[in-house]
Design a protein around this motif. Structure first.
Motif, PDB file in Angstrom:
ATOM      1  N   GLY A  10      22.141  37.128  15.288  1.00 13.99           N
ATOM      2  CA  GLY A  10      21.419  36.492  16.377  1.00 13.99           C
ATOM      3  C   GLY A  10      20.548  35.356  15.899  1.00 13.99           C
ATOM      4  O   GLY A  10      20.536  34.987  14.733  1.00 13.99           O
ATOM      5  N   PRO A  11      19.781  34.800  16.839  1.00  9.94           N
ATOM      6  CA  PRO A  11      18.930  33.655  16.496  1.00  9.94           C
ATOM      7  C   PRO A  11      17.766  34.063  15.598  1.00  9.94           C
ATOM      8  O   PRO A  11      17.328  35.206  15.592  1.00  9.94           O
ATOM      9  CB  PRO A  11      18.432  33.173  17.850  1.00  9.94           C
ATOM     10  CG  PRO A  11      18.518  34.362  18.736  1.00  9.94           C
ATOM     11  CD  PRO A  11      19.679  35.183  18.234  1.00  9.94           C
ATOM     12  N   ALA A  12      17.273  33.108  14.844  1.00  9.70           N
ATOM     13  CA  ALA A  12      16.093  33.335  14.019  1.00  9.70           C
ATOM     14  C   ALA A  12      14.891  33.556  14.941  1.00  9.70           C
ATOM     15  O   ALA A  12      14.827  33.007  16.041  1.00  9.70           O
ATOM     16  CB  ALA A  12      15.851  32.133  13.111  1.00  9.70           C
ATOM     17  N   ARG A  13      13.947  34.364  14.487  1.00  9.19           N
ATOM     18  CA  ARG A  13      12.769  34.693  15.285  1.00  9.19           C
ATOM     19  C   ARG A  13      11.566  33.879  14.817  1.00  9.19           C
ATOM     20  O   ARG A  13      11.267  33.849  13.633  1.00  9.19           O
ATOM     21  CB  ARG A  13      12.471  36.185  15.172  1.00  9.19           C
ATOM     22  CG  ARG A  13      13.587  37.056  15.734  1.00  9.19           C
ATOM     23  CD  ARG A  13      13.276  38.538  15.626  1.00  9.19           C
ATOM     24  NE  ARG A  13      13.097  38.997  14.264  1.00  9.19           N
ATOM     25  CZ  ARG A  13      14.085  39.397  13.457  1.00  9.19           C
ATOM     26  NH1 ARG A  13      15.331  39.357  13.879  1.00  9.19           N
ATOM     27  NH2 ARG A  13      13.820  39.837  12.239  1.00  9.19           N
ATOM     28  N   ALA A  14      10.885  33.247  15.778  1.00 11.00           N
ATOM     29  CA  ALA A  14       9.689  32.460  15.476  1.00 11.00           C
ATOM     30  C   ALA A  14       8.512  33.020  16.270  1.00 11.00           C
ATOM     31  O   ALA A  14       8.608  33.203  17.484  1.00 11.00           O
ATOM     32  CB  ALA A  14       9.900  30.998  15.843  1.00 11.00           C
ATOM     33  N   LEU A  15       7.430  33.292  15.570  1.00  7.80           N
ATOM     34  CA  LEU A  15       6.207  33.764  16.212  1.00  7.80           C
ATOM     35  C   LEU A  15       5.229  32.600  16.298  1.00  7.80           C
ATOM     36  O   LEU A  15       4.894  31.984  15.285  1.00  7.80           O
ATOM     37  CB  LEU A  15       5.584  34.919  15.424  1.00  7.80           C
ATOM     38  CG  LEU A  15       4.249  35.442  15.942  1.00  7.80           C
ATOM     39  CD1 LEU A  15       4.375  35.913  17.394  1.00  7.80           C
ATOM     40  CD2 LEU A  15       3.739  36.562  15.050  1.00  7.80           C
ATOM     41  N   ILE A  16       4.782  32.309  17.498  1.00  4.70           N
ATOM     42  CA  ILE A  16       3.865  31.204  17.762  1.00  4.70           C
ATOM     43  C   ILE A  16       2.485  31.796  18.039  1.00  4.70           C
ATOM     44  O   ILE A  16       2.326  32.572  18.985  1.00  4.70           O
ATOM     45  CB  ILE A  16       4.348  30.386  18.975  1.00  4.70           C
ATOM     46  CG1 ILE A  16       5.776  29.888  18.748  1.00  4.70           C
ATOM     47  CG2 ILE A  16       3.395  29.248  19.282  1.00  4.70           C
ATOM     48  CD1 ILE A  16       6.476  29.448  20.017  1.00  4.70           C
ATOM     49  N   VAL A  17       1.500  31.442  17.225  1.00  6.66           N
ATOM     50  CA  VAL A  17       0.136  31.944  17.409  1.00  6.66           C
ATOM     51  C   VAL A  17      -0.724  30.779  17.884  1.00  6.66           C
ATOM     52  O   VAL A  17      -1.269  30.015  17.092  1.00  6.66           O
ATOM     53  CB  VAL A  17      -0.425  32.561  16.107  1.00  6.66           C
ATOM     54  CG1 VAL A  17      -1.802  33.172  16.369  1.00  6.66           C
ATOM     55  CG2 VAL A  17       0.530  33.599  15.540  1.00  6.66           C
ATOM     56  N   ILE A  18      -0.780  30.630  19.199  1.00  7.17           N
ATOM     57  CA  ILE A  18      -1.521  29.548  19.851  1.00  7.17           C
ATOM     58  C   ILE A  18      -2.130  30.126  21.119  1.00  7.17           C
ATOM     59  O   ILE A  18      -1.418  30.761  21.905  1.00  7.17           O
ATOM     60  CB  ILE A  18      -0.594  28.358  20.203  1.00  7.17           C
ATOM     61  CG1 ILE A  18       0.050  27.778  18.933  1.00  7.17           C
ATOM     62  CG2 ILE A  18      -1.351  27.293  20.965  1.00  7.17           C
ATOM     63  CD1 ILE A  18       1.076  26.696  19.208  1.00  7.17           C
ATOM     64  N   ASP A  19      -3.412  29.896  21.343  1.00  7.01           N
ATOM     65  CA  ASP A  19      -4.042  30.458  22.532  1.00  7.01           C
ATOM     66  C   ASP A  19      -4.072  29.500  23.723  1.00  7.01           C
ATOM     67  O   ASP A  19      -4.491  29.883  24.804  1.00  7.01           O
ATOM     68  CB  ASP A  19      -5.448  30.972  22.225  1.00  7.01           C
ATOM     69  CG  ASP A  19      -6.441  29.864  21.970  1.00  7.01           C
ATOM     70  OD1 ASP A  19      -6.021  28.716  21.749  1.00  7.01           O
ATOM     71  OD2 ASP A  19      -7.658  30.158  21.975  1.00  7.01           O
ATOM     72  N   GLN A  20      -3.616  28.282  23.550  1.00  7.56           N
ATOM     73  CA  GLN A  20      -3.550  27.314  24.646  1.00  7.56           C
ATOM     74  C   GLN A  20      -2.183  27.441  25.316  1.00  7.56           C
ATOM     75  O   GLN A  20      -1.161  27.081  24.706  1.00  7.56           O
ATOM     76  CB  GLN A  20      -3.728  25.891  24.138  1.00  7.56           C
ATOM     77  CG  GLN A  20      -5.058  25.646  23.481  1.00  7.56           C
ATOM     78  CD  GLN A  20      -5.124  24.270  22.862  1.00  7.56           C
ATOM     79  OE1 GLN A  20      -4.396  23.359  23.250  1.00  7.56           O
ATOM     80  NE2 GLN A  20      -5.984  24.120  21.877  1.00  7.56           N
TER      81      GLN A  20
END
Length: 92
Positions: A10-20
């Motif tokens: 499957g696709p690569a997993r990206a975690l985005i840590v942004i509060d906006q």
């Protein structure tokens, strides 16, 4: 034990840590047009849980929001299982 950078189905997993929300949604949308499955964490605690449970292949971190020591805290979690590439965003 599997490595953080080990290939998976499957696709690569990206975690985005942004509060906006607008910025987080824009980054998630851009990654979604490629070969990434992206999730957004709005806090360091939420990101910590996702790092352990979801095991992303990439971490995108807004340094202006999360505060000092956060990068070290999050990367310490990944040290046990292997390397995790980090893209740090900043207005500076």
């Amino acid at each position: 034990m599997t490595s953080w950078n080990q290939q998976s189905r499957g696709p690569a997993r990206a975690l985005i840590v942004i509060d906006q929300p607008v910025l987080a949604d824009t980054v998630k949308l851009a990654l979604g047009h490629g070969h990434y499955s992206a999730r957004v964490a709005r806090s360091v605690d939420e990101a910590t849980a996702m790092l352990v449970d979801w095991r992303p292949h990439l971490l995108i971190l807004d340094m202006d929001v999360v505060g000092s020591g956060t990068l070290e805290r999050l990367t310490d979690i990944t040290q046990e299982s292997g390397r995790l590439p980090v893209i740090a965003l900043t207005r500076r």
